[in-house]
Design a protein around this motif. Structure first.
Motif, PDB file in Angstrom:
ATOM      1  N   UNK A  36      69.322  68.747  28.661  1.00  0.00           N
ATOM      2  CA  UNK A  36      70.053  69.713  27.841  1.00  0.00           C
ATOM      3  C   UNK A  36      71.503  69.881  28.298  1.00  0.00           C
ATOM      4  N   UNK A  37      71.723  70.000  29.601  1.00  0.00           N
ATOM      5  CA  UNK A  37      73.080  70.236  30.078  1.00  0.00           C
ATOM      6  C   UNK A  37      74.013  69.084  29.720  1.00  0.00           C
ATOM      7  N   UNK A  38      73.495  67.853  29.779  1.00  0.00           N
ATOM      8  CA  UNK A  38      74.328  66.709  29.415  1.00  0.00           C
ATOM      9  C   UNK A  38      74.638  66.703  27.923  1.00  0.00           C
ATOM     10  N   UNK A  39      73.690  67.160  27.113  1.00  0.00           N
ATOM     11  CA  UNK A  39      73.952  67.205  25.670  1.00  0.00           C
ATOM     12  C   UNK A  39      75.015  68.246  25.349  1.00  0.00           C
ATOM     13  N   UNK A  40      74.998  69.368  26.071  1.00  0.00           N
ATOM     14  CA  UNK A  40      76.029  70.394  25.859  1.00  0.00           C
ATOM     15  C   UNK A  40      77.399  69.864  26.293  1.00  0.00           C
ATOM     16  N   UNK A  41      77.431  69.171  27.426  1.00  0.00           N
ATOM     17  CA  UNK A  41      78.684  68.566  27.885  1.00  0.00           C
ATOM     18  C   UNK A  41      79.214  67.566  26.860  1.00  0.00           C
ATOM     19  N   UNK A  42      78.310  66.811  26.225  1.00  0.00           N
ATOM     20  CA  UNK A  42      78.723  65.824  25.231  1.00  0.00           C
ATOM     21  C   UNK A  42      79.404  66.489  24.037  1.00  0.00           C
ATOM     22  N   UNK A  73      87.519  66.860   5.419  1.00  0.00           N
ATOM     23  CA  UNK A  73      87.262  65.616   6.157  1.00  0.00           C
ATOM     24  C   UNK A  73      87.688  65.704   7.619  1.00  0.00           C
ATOM     25  N   UNK A  74      88.231  66.840   8.009  1.00  0.00           N
ATOM     26  CA  UNK A  74      88.614  67.050   9.419  1.00  0.00           C
ATOM     27  C   UNK A  74      87.829  68.198  10.039  1.00  0.00           C
ATOM     28  N   UNK A  75      86.806  68.679   9.304  1.00  0.00           N
ATOM     29  CA  UNK A  75      85.983  69.779   9.793  1.00  0.00           C
ATOM     30  C   UNK A  75      84.839  69.170  10.608  1.00  0.00           C
ATOM     31  N   UNK A  76      84.964  69.210  11.900  1.00  0.00           N
ATOM     32  CA  UNK A  76      84.050  68.483  12.796  1.00  0.00           C
ATOM     33  C   UNK A  76      82.774  69.264  13.074  1.00  0.00           C
ATOM     34  N   UNK A  77      81.649  68.566  12.952  1.00  0.00           N
ATOM     35  CA  UNK A  77      80.329  69.117  13.289  1.00  0.00           C
ATOM     36  C   UNK A  77      79.755  68.266  14.419  1.00  0.00           C
ATOM     37  N   UNK A  78      79.455  68.877  15.527  1.00  0.00           N
ATOM     38  CA  UNK A  78      78.745  68.178  16.599  1.00  0.00           C
ATOM     39  C   UNK A  78      77.570  69.051  17.030  1.00  0.00           C
ATOM     40  N   UNK A  79      76.391  68.463  17.091  1.00  0.00           N
ATOM     41  CA  UNK A  79      75.244  69.298  17.443  1.00  0.00           C
ATOM     42  C   UNK A  79      74.164  68.488  18.145  1.00  0.00           C
ATOM     43  N   UNK A  96      74.362  64.509  17.414  1.00  0.00           N
ATOM     44  CA  UNK A  96      74.571  64.099  16.027  1.00  0.00           C
ATOM     45  C   UNK A  96      75.845  64.726  15.493  1.00  0.00           C
ATOM     46  N   UNK A  97      76.309  64.180  14.372  1.00  0.00           N
ATOM     47  CA  UNK A  97      77.406  64.847  13.673  1.00  0.00           C
ATOM     48  C   UNK A  97      77.181  64.722  12.171  1.00  0.00           C
ATOM     49  N   UNK A  98      78.056  65.367  11.403  1.00  0.00           N
ATOM     50  CA  UNK A  98      78.026  65.281   9.947  1.00  0.00           C
ATOM     51  C   UNK A  98      79.225  64.455   9.528  1.00  0.00           C
ATOM     52  N   UNK A  99      78.992  63.392   8.753  1.00  0.00           N
ATOM     53  CA  UNK A  99      80.085  62.486   8.382  1.00  0.00           C
ATOM     54  C   UNK A  99      80.835  62.993   7.155  1.00  0.00           C
ATOM     55  N   UNK A 121      73.038  60.333  13.627  1.00  0.00           N
ATOM     56  CA  UNK A 121      72.855  60.288  15.088  1.00  0.00           C
ATOM     57  C   UNK A 121      73.963  59.457  15.714  1.00  0.00           C
ATOM     58  N   UNK A 122      74.559  59.979  16.783  1.00  0.00           N
ATOM     59  CA  UNK A 122      75.684  59.301  17.406  1.00  0.00           C
ATOM     60  C   UNK A 122      75.375  58.764  18.802  1.00  0.00           C
ATOM     61  N   UNK A 123      74.629  59.503  19.581  1.00  0.00           N
ATOM     62  CA  UNK A 123      74.326  59.060  20.939  1.00  0.00           C
ATOM     63  C   UNK A 123      73.102  59.805  21.452  1.00  0.00           C
ATOM     64  N   UNK A 124      72.559  59.328  22.575  1.00  0.00           N
ATOM     65  CA  UNK A 124      71.420  59.980  23.214  1.00  0.00           C
ATOM     66  C   UNK A 124      71.755  60.217  24.675  1.00  0.00           C
ATOM     67  N   UNK A 125      71.443  61.420  25.126  1.00  0.00           N
ATOM     68  CA  UNK A 125      71.644  61.744  26.537  1.00  0.00           C
ATOM     69  C   UNK A 125      70.341  62.331  27.073  1.00  0.00           C
TER      70      UNK A 125
END
Length: 289
Positions: free
Chosen positions: A212-218, A158-164, A195-198, A205-209
């Motif tokens: 590409x560079x802004x998504x990588x920064x996010x 539950x602490x294994x974070x996925x952000x993509x 997005x992430x995995x809960x 889906x968590x947010x929209x930017x």
């Protein structure tokens, strides 16, 4: 008692890691033009760059569970050798792989009462599953028993974070993750979802930017907010044939968070068939998913 850790090819582990830890990998399957392929075959090179080229050319790719007869044979070989089995499986919110394998293991447990067979769902995918398997292998190397390693997985997942992020929303549309209108509008406006995995193992889906560079920064922003002692971690990055972006993400993390230990690998075909070329994913241990 000796035990083997078994996982499936959705874990996106490198061949070097698989060999180092003596892992057994259950290969998921995918179909291109009616021909079935395995997403992992030990000792055989899968040309993943070509796979993503075919996706870009419009080839329709479908996916399926591991062959359960092959899975049964693999598990029996381990059990007949006198070893116990700890299976760490792909999120059931994304695939039926874990449920099918756990059911088979329950049946085998009746045949092998002297053996311990434990199935633990990772509630993870891609490098998130791979990172959890990697950490479990490290615990095993330290001398943890099968029950202690399973307990570690339960405490850590539950602490294994996925952000993509993805490069083309149409692939998420085809997989039922976004609506047609959102996919077309996002494509026209150069919108990149983050997005992430809960904790249930589902894609959210968590947010929209924009861009590409802004998504990588996010992705790096989210890691900075929740990562536990990031400089001391091994961080996993997976990509859908966009190595330059993966290297850019790595450099951003190095500069901002001091991380030095990275594992970078392709997103395997079974996951990549749904997320598409240009998928970029970041995995680490945080205070929460």
């Amino acid at each position: 008692m000796a035990y083997r850790i078994v996982t499936d090819s959705a874990s996106n582990l490198t061949e070097e890691m698989i060999d180092e830890f003596g892992l057994e990998i259950l290969p998921l399957a995918f179909m291109i033009d009616g021909v079935e392929y395995r997403s992992y075959l030990k000792g055989q090179h899968v040309d993943l760059k070509q796979f993503y080229t075919m996706m870009r050319e419009g080839k329709v790719i479908t996916t399926s569970l591991p062959n359960m007869q092959e899975t049964e044979s693999t598990l029996r070989t381990i059990l007949d050798a006198g070893d116990d089995v700890l299976y760490l499986g792909f999120s059931s919110a994304l695939s039926g792989t874990y449920e099918a394998t756990a059911l088979l293991m329950a049946q085998l447990a009746e045949e092998y009462p002297e053996r311990t067979l434990r199935a633990e769902e990772t509630f993870a995918a891609s490098g998130g599953q791979g990172l959890l398997v990697y950490l479990a292998c490290k615990k095993k190397e330290e001398g943890a028993s099968i029950d202690e390693t399973a307990a570690f997985v339960e405490a850590t997942r539950d602490r294994l974070c996925h952000w993509f992020t993805v490069d083309d929303l149409m692939f998420l549309f085809r997989g039922g993750r976004v609506g047609r209108t959102s996919a077309w509008a996002g494509t026209m406006l150069n919108i990149k979802p983050v997005l992430h995995v809960d904790t249930a193992g589902a894609l959210i889906p968590m947010e929209k930017v924009r861009g590409r560079k802004k998504s990588i920064k996010a992705l790096v922003d989210h890691m900075e907010q929740t990562a536990i002692d990031p400089a001391a971690q091994t961080v996993f990055i997976t990509h859908g044939d966009c190595l330059e972006d993966a290297e850019l993400l790595k450099r951003e993390i190095e500069e901002r968070l001091g991380v030095t230990d990275f594992v970078i690998n392709y997103v395997d075909p079974v996951i990549g068939a749904h997320s598409g070329p240009g998928t970029l994913a970041l995995f680490f241990v945080g205070t929460e998913k």
